[in-house]
Design an enzyme around this catalytic site. Structure first.
Site, mmCIF file in Angstrom:
data_model
loop_
_atom_site.group_PDB
_atom_site.id
_atom_site.type_symbol
_atom_site.label_atom_id
_atom_site.label_comp_id
_atom_site.label_asym_id
_atom_site.label_seq_id
_atom_site.Cartn_x
_atom_site.Cartn_y
_atom_site.Cartn_z
ATOM 1 N NE ARG A 88 100.714 -16.146 -18.554
ATOM 2 C CZ ARG A 88 99.452 -15.906 -18.207
ATOM 3 N NH1 ARG A 88 98.706 -16.861 -17.719
ATOM 4 N NH2 ARG A 88 98.938 -14.710 -18.379
ATOM 5 N NE ARG A 127 93.043 -6.913 -16.012
ATOM 6 C CZ ARG A 127 93.633 -8.031 -16.395
ATOM 7 N NH1 ARG A 127 92.905 -9.047 -16.813
ATOM 8 N NH2 ARG A 127 94.941 -8.125 -16.400
HETATM 9 P P1 B4P Z 1 96.216 -13.933 -15.943
HETATM 10 O O1 B4P Z 1 95.385 -13.898 -14.730
HETATM 11 O O2 B4P Z 1 96.165 -15.175 -16.784
HETATM 12 O O3 B4P Z 1 95.751 -12.649 -16.765
HETATM 13 P P2 B4P Z 1 95.891 -11.969 -18.201
HETATM 14 O O4 B4P Z 1 96.696 -12.800 -19.134
HETATM 15 O O5 B4P Z 1 96.353 -10.591 -17.904
HETATM 16 O O6 B4P Z 1 94.466 -11.689 -18.760
HETATM 17 P P3 B4P Z 1 93.367 -12.333 -19.747
HETATM 18 O O7 B4P Z 1 93.836 -12.698 -21.119
HETATM 19 O O8 B4P Z 1 92.662 -13.403 -18.977
HETATM 20 O O9 B4P Z 1 92.450 -11.037 -19.974
HETATM 21 P P4 B4P Z 1 90.979 -10.696 -19.485
HETATM 22 O O10 B4P Z 1 89.960 -11.629 -20.034
HETATM 23 O O11 B4P Z 1 90.992 -10.514 -17.997
HETATM 24 O O12 B4P Z 1 97.775 -13.717 -15.560
HETATM 25 C C1 B4P Z 1 98.230 -12.834 -14.567
HETATM 26 C C2 B4P Z 1 99.615 -13.211 -14.052
HETATM 27 O O13 B4P Z 1 99.578 -14.476 -13.352
HETATM 28 C C3 B4P Z 1 100.737 -13.424 -15.069
HETATM 29 O O14 B4P Z 1 101.330 -12.199 -15.487
HETATM 30 C C4 B4P Z 1 101.731 -14.314 -14.260
HETATM 31 O O15 B4P Z 1 102.525 -13.566 -13.366
HETATM 32 C C5 B4P Z 1 100.815 -15.206 -13.449
HETATM 33 N N1 B4P Z 1 100.546 -16.493 -14.125
HETATM 34 C C6 B4P Z 1 99.328 -16.919 -14.574
HETATM 35 N N2 B4P Z 1 99.440 -18.117 -15.175
HETATM 36 C C7 B4P Z 1 100.752 -18.458 -15.114
HETATM 37 C C8 B4P Z 1 101.499 -19.576 -15.590
HETATM 38 N N3 B4P Z 1 100.915 -20.568 -16.277
HETATM 39 N N4 B4P Z 1 102.833 -19.615 -15.357
HETATM 40 C C9 B4P Z 1 103.433 -18.647 -14.671
HETATM 41 N N5 B4P Z 1 102.807 -17.548 -14.198
HETATM 42 C C10 B4P Z 1 101.466 -17.447 -14.417
HETATM 43 O O16 B4P Z 1 90.735 -9.307 -20.209
HETATM 44 C C11 B4P Z 1 91.476 -8.145 -19.885
HETATM 45 C C12 B4P Z 1 90.590 -6.909 -19.969
HETATM 46 O O17 B4P Z 1 90.105 -6.736 -21.308
HETATM 47 C C13 B4P Z 1 89.342 -6.996 -19.086
HETATM 48 O O18 B4P Z 1 89.153 -5.756 -18.471
HETATM 49 C C14 B4P Z 1 88.199 -7.321 -20.048
HETATM 50 O O19 B4P Z 1 86.963 -6.789 -19.647
HETATM 51 C C15 B4P Z 1 88.689 -6.650 -21.334
HETATM 52 N N6 B4P Z 1 88.231 -7.334 -22.537
HETATM 53 C C16 B4P Z 1 88.198 -8.687 -22.722
HETATM 54 N N7 B4P Z 1 87.731 -8.962 -23.967
HETATM 55 C C17 B4P Z 1 87.502 -7.731 -24.582
HETATM 56 C C18 B4P Z 1 87.041 -7.352 -25.876
HETATM 57 N N8 B4P Z 1 86.693 -8.245 -26.806
HETATM 58 N N9 B4P Z 1 86.952 -6.019 -26.147
HETATM 59 C C19 B4P Z 1 87.282 -5.078 -25.213
HETATM 60 N N10 B4P Z 1 87.722 -5.398 -23.968
HETATM 61 C C20 B4P Z 1 87.834 -6.713 -23.660
#
Ligand code: B4P
Length: 188
Positions: A88, A127
């Site tokens: 990231r 979510r």
């Molecule tokens: P993550 O857990 O990686 O989460 P995310 O980026 O929010 O979500 P993602 O893209 O996986 O979305 P999802 O499928 O769940 O990060 C959380 C936190 O962890 C960061 O902010 C940071 O603080 C920390 N962190 C993680 N990695 C790190 C790193 N490398 N370095 C530093 N800190 C780090 O989908 C989201 C929603 O959309 C769901 O409800 C899903 O059902 C819906 N959805 C998915 N696809 C869809 C579609 N096609 N249409 C409609 N809805 C959809």
């Protein structure tokens, strides 16, 4: 097959990683999930990580290097893995190069899920995870633009970047991903 899933917060990395993992039988490695698991522990470090995540900031590069390095050494990663949410930052992208060099592995593709900001906000607001409040979502988006998006250029220059339109039904996005993977595998 070593895959990185890249995209803004809520782009669907976790959602699609699960499907790819089931279909291609390679482990799904989510740094977000691993960090959330750590926050369940009762320690000052766990408390600090929880705070950082709730603010929508990024956890330290050094800690992530340690966590990912240990995970990728496990035997289930021998035939491939899906990295969801890592790297990231540019520093993390370089750290990953170091980690992979040690185990003589390489990344085959970086799948970038293109989703516009309004849709990301809509999905995350629905979510309802602890870090899905409007204030935190806005900060996560700004951290993504300033710190994470530059990683795209790093992989573009390496010729590893493939863009997938991330808006649409979850199954439709998955079909597109399978199409990209099939195309890349046919070339190699
Ligand atoms: P993550 O857990 O990686 O989460 P995310 O980026 O929010 O979500 P993602 O893209 O996986 O979305 P999802 O499928 O769940 O990060 C959380 C936190 O962890 C960061 O902010 C940071 O603080 C920390 N962190 C993680 N990695 C790190 C790193 N490398 N370095 C530093 N800190 C780090 O989908 C989201 C929603 O959309 C769901 O409800 C899903 O059902 C819906 N959805 C998915 N696809 C869809 C579609 N096609 N249409 C409609 N809805 C959809």
């Amino acid at each position: 097959m070593q895959i990185i899933l890249f995209g803004g917060p809520g782009a669907g990395k976790g959602t699609q990683a699960q499907k790819i993992s089931q279909f291609y039988k390679i482990p799904h490695i989510s740094t977000g999930d691993m960090l959330r698991e750590t926050t369940q522990e009762k320690s000052p470090l766990a408390h600090k990580i929880k705070e950082i995540m709730q603010q929508g900031e990024l956890v330290s590069d050094d800690l992530l290097k340690e966590i990912v390095g240990v995970r990728l050494e496990k035997s289930d990663c021998r035939d491939g893995f899906i990295l969801d949410g890592y790297p990231r930052t540019l520093r993390q992208a370089h750290d990953l190069e170091d980690i992979l060099k040690k185990s003589q592995k390489k990344i085959d593709m970086v799948l970038y899920f293109k989703v516009h900001e309004e849709e990301l906000i809509r999905r995350l607001s629905q979510r309802g995870r602890a870090d899905d409040t409007l204030e935190t979502i806005k900060n996560r988006l700004s951290v993504y633009v300033s710190t994470t998006r530059p990683v795209l250029d790093f992989y573009q220059e390496k010729g590893l970047l493939y863009t997938v339109q991330g808006v649409g039904e979850i199954e439709t996005v998955f079909e597109k991903i399978k199409g990209v993977i099939t195309g890349i595998c046919a070339l190699s």
